[in-house]
Scaffold this active site. Structure first.
Site, PDB file in Angstrom:
ATOM      1  N   LYS A  22       0.908  13.553  -6.229  1.00  0.00           N
ATOM      2  CA  LYS A  22       2.189  12.821  -6.140  1.00  0.00           C
ATOM      3  C   LYS A  22       2.196  11.603  -7.072  1.00  0.00           C
ATOM      4  O   LYS A  22       3.149  11.380  -7.806  1.00  0.00           O
ATOM      5  CB  LYS A  22       2.445  12.340  -4.695  1.00  0.00           C
ATOM      6  N   ARG A  97       6.886   9.679   5.571  1.00  0.00           N
ATOM      7  CA  ARG A  97       5.755  10.477   6.063  1.00  0.00           C
ATOM      8  C   ARG A  97       5.956  10.895   7.510  1.00  0.00           C
ATOM      9  O   ARG A  97       5.122  11.611   8.057  1.00  0.00           O
ATOM     10  CB  ARG A  97       4.478   9.644   5.962  1.00  0.00           C
ATOM     11  N   ARG A 136     -11.668  11.114  -7.773  1.00  0.00           N
ATOM     12  CA  ARG A 136     -10.655  10.416  -8.573  1.00  0.00           C
ATOM     13  C   ARG A 136     -10.877   8.900  -8.650  1.00  0.00           C
ATOM     14  O   ARG A 136     -11.434   8.292  -7.743  1.00  0.00           O
ATOM     15  CB  ARG A 136      -9.250  10.742  -8.081  1.00  0.00           C
ATOM     16  N   ARG A 169     -12.127   2.749  -7.485  1.00  0.00           N
ATOM     17  CA  ARG A 169     -11.945   3.893  -6.580  1.00  0.00           C
ATOM     18  C   ARG A 169     -11.390   3.366  -5.276  1.00  0.00           C
ATOM     19  O   ARG A 169     -11.754   2.269  -4.835  1.00  0.00           O
ATOM     20  CB  ARG A 169     -13.303   4.571  -6.300  1.00  0.00           C
ATOM     21  N   ARG A 181      -6.774  12.155   6.799  1.00  0.00           N
ATOM     22  CA  ARG A 181      -5.493  12.042   6.082  1.00  0.00           C
ATOM     23  C   ARG A 181      -4.789  13.402   6.015  1.00  0.00           C
ATOM     24  O   ARG A 181      -3.566  13.481   6.127  1.00  0.00           O
ATOM     25  CB  ARG A 181      -5.735  11.447   4.682  1.00  0.00           C
TER      26      ARG A 181
HETATM   27  P1  AMP Z   1      -1.366   6.954  -0.154  1.00  0.00           P
HETATM   28  O1  AMP Z   1      -1.689   5.987  -1.252  1.00  0.00           O
HETATM   29  O2  AMP Z   1       0.045   7.439  -0.209  1.00  0.00           O
HETATM   30  O3  AMP Z   1      -2.356   8.076  -0.061  1.00  0.00           O
HETATM   31  O4  AMP Z   1      -1.489   6.136   1.221  1.00  0.00           O
HETATM   32  C1  AMP Z   1      -2.711   5.569   1.617  1.00  0.00           C
HETATM   33  C2  AMP Z   1      -2.648   5.204   3.089  1.00  0.00           C
HETATM   34  O5  AMP Z   1      -1.598   4.238   3.305  1.00  0.00           O
HETATM   35  C3  AMP Z   1      -2.303   6.354   4.028  1.00  0.00           C
HETATM   36  O6  AMP Z   1      -3.450   7.125   4.378  1.00  0.00           O
HETATM   37  C4  AMP Z   1      -1.702   5.612   5.216  1.00  0.00           C
HETATM   38  O7  AMP Z   1      -2.705   5.006   6.001  1.00  0.00           O
HETATM   39  C5  AMP Z   1      -0.922   4.499   4.517  1.00  0.00           C
HETATM   40  N1  AMP Z   1       0.471   4.900   4.199  1.00  0.00           N
HETATM   41  C6  AMP Z   1       1.029   5.030   2.963  1.00  0.00           C
HETATM   42  N2  AMP Z   1       2.317   5.386   3.035  1.00  0.00           N
HETATM   43  C7  AMP Z   1       2.589   5.497   4.363  1.00  0.00           C
HETATM   44  C8  AMP Z   1       3.743   5.862   5.096  1.00  0.00           C
HETATM   45  N3  AMP Z   1       4.901   6.193   4.486  1.00  0.00           N
HETATM   46  N4  AMP Z   1       3.662   5.844   6.463  1.00  0.00           N
HETATM   47  C9  AMP Z   1       2.527   5.507   7.098  1.00  0.00           C
HETATM   48  N5  AMP Z   1       1.392   5.179   6.462  1.00  0.00           N
HETATM   49  C10 AMP Z   1       1.416   5.167   5.110  1.00  0.00           C
END
Ligand code: AMP
Length: 226
Positions: A22, A97, A136, A169, A181
Site C-alpha cells: 500500500k 481499517r 523491508r 526499520r 497484524r
Molecule cells: P501501518 O503503517 O499502516 O502498517 O500501521 C502501523 C500500525 O499503526 C498498525 O499495526 C496499527 O497498530 C496502527 N494503525 C495504523 N492505521 C490504523 C488505523 N486506521 N486504525 C487503527 N490502527 C491503525
C-alpha cells in the site's frame, strides 16, 4: 455570468494486509497524479515520536500489532484532512481499517461534498507477507522503500533517490508482530472489501506480482475514475 467548472478532488482508498504494498503504491500514485498520500500508520508513528497524548496511548498497541482505537485514528485523520494540501485529492493508505472508521469517513466526506472514487483492494497471499515485511526498510531522509531480498540500493548503503546513508526499520516489522497484524487485518479490515463492493466503488488488483506491473494496473484504475 459563467459558472466555474470545479473538479472535485479524488479520494482513493488502498485496502490490503500489511506488506501488500500500500505504501509503495501510494507513493507512486502520489507522484504520478499529484495526490497526497495519507497514511494513518505514518501519522501515528509521528505522534509517537513527538510524544503527544495520542502517540503515548498508541505506542504499546502498535508494538503489539493491534489496532489503535477508532477514536484516536479518526481524530488524527480528520485533522489531517482539514489541511489545505489535501484539496489536491488524497490516497488513503491504512485507513479505514474498521467499519466504524469507514462510516466516519463517509460522514467526513459528505460534510465536504466529496465522495470515494475507488477503494482498491490489493490482493495477496498471507504466506508471502511475512517475508515481504521482515526484509523491508526505508531511507531515513526521503522515505524511499528498500528490501533485503527484492530491492537493494544500487550502491550499498546509499539511497538511490536522495544519496542519504541513514536507513531505518520499523519496530513492528518483525515476524511475531506481523502475525498479529495479519490477524487484525482479517478480523477487522477485510470486511471492508464487502462494504465498498456494496457501495459500488471496489476495484480488485492482484498484488502478488512485480511492483511495476501492479503500479500500471493501479494507474489505469485511477485514470479511469478521476
Ligand atoms: P501501518 O503503517 O499502516 O502498517 O500501521 C502501523 C500500525 O499503526 C498498525 O499495526 C496499527 O497498530 C496502527 N494503525 C495504523 N492505521 C490504523 C488505523 N486506521 N486504525 C487503527 N490502527 C491503525
Amino acid at each position: 455570468m459563467e459558472a466555474s467548472v470545479q473538479t472535485r478532488p479524488a479520494v482513493l482508498i488502498l485496502l490490503g494486509p500489511p506488506g501488500a504494498g500500500k505504501g509503495t503504491q501510494a507513493r507512486m500514485l502520489e507522484e504520478k497524479f499529484g495526490l497526497v498520500q495519507l497514511s494513518t500508520g505514518d501519522l501515528l508513528r509521528a505522534a509517537v515520536a513527538a510524544g503527544t497524548e495520542a502517540g503515548r496511548q498508541a505506542k504499546a498497541v502498535m508494538e503489539a500489532g493491534e489496532l489503535v482505537s477508532d477514536e484516536i485514528v479518526i481524530a488524527i485523520l480528520r485533522d489531517r484532512l482539514a489541511a489545505e494540501d489535501t484539496a489536491r485529492g488524497v490516497i488513503l493508505d491504512g485507513f479505514p481499517r474498521t467499519t466504524v472508521q469507514a462510516q466516519a469517513l463517509d460522514r467526513l466526506l459528505e460534510e465536504s461534498g466529496q465522495e470515494i472514487n475507488a477503494a482498491i483492494s490489493l490482493e495477496v497471499e498471507d504466506a508471502a507477507m511475512v517475508t515481504r515485511i521482515s526484509g523491508r526498510y526505508t531511507c531515513g531522509t526521503c522515505g524511499e522503500g528498500y528490501h533485503d531480498s527484492f530491492k537493494q540500493p544500487a550502491e550499498a548503503g546509499v539511497c538511490d533517490k536522495c544519496g542519504s546513508t541513514g536507513f531505518k526499520r520499523r519496530a513492528d516489522d518483525n515476524a511475531e508482530t506481523v502475525a498479529s497484524r495479519l490477524e487484525a487485518y482479517h478480523a477487522q479490515t477485510a470486511p471492508l472489501i464487502a462494504y465498498y463492493d456494496s457501495h459500488g466503488v471496489l476495484k480488485r488488483v492482484d498484488a502478488m506480482g512485480e511492483i511495476g506491473a501492479i503500479a500500471a494496473s493501479l494507474e489505469e484504475i485511477v485514470a479511469g475514475v478521476r
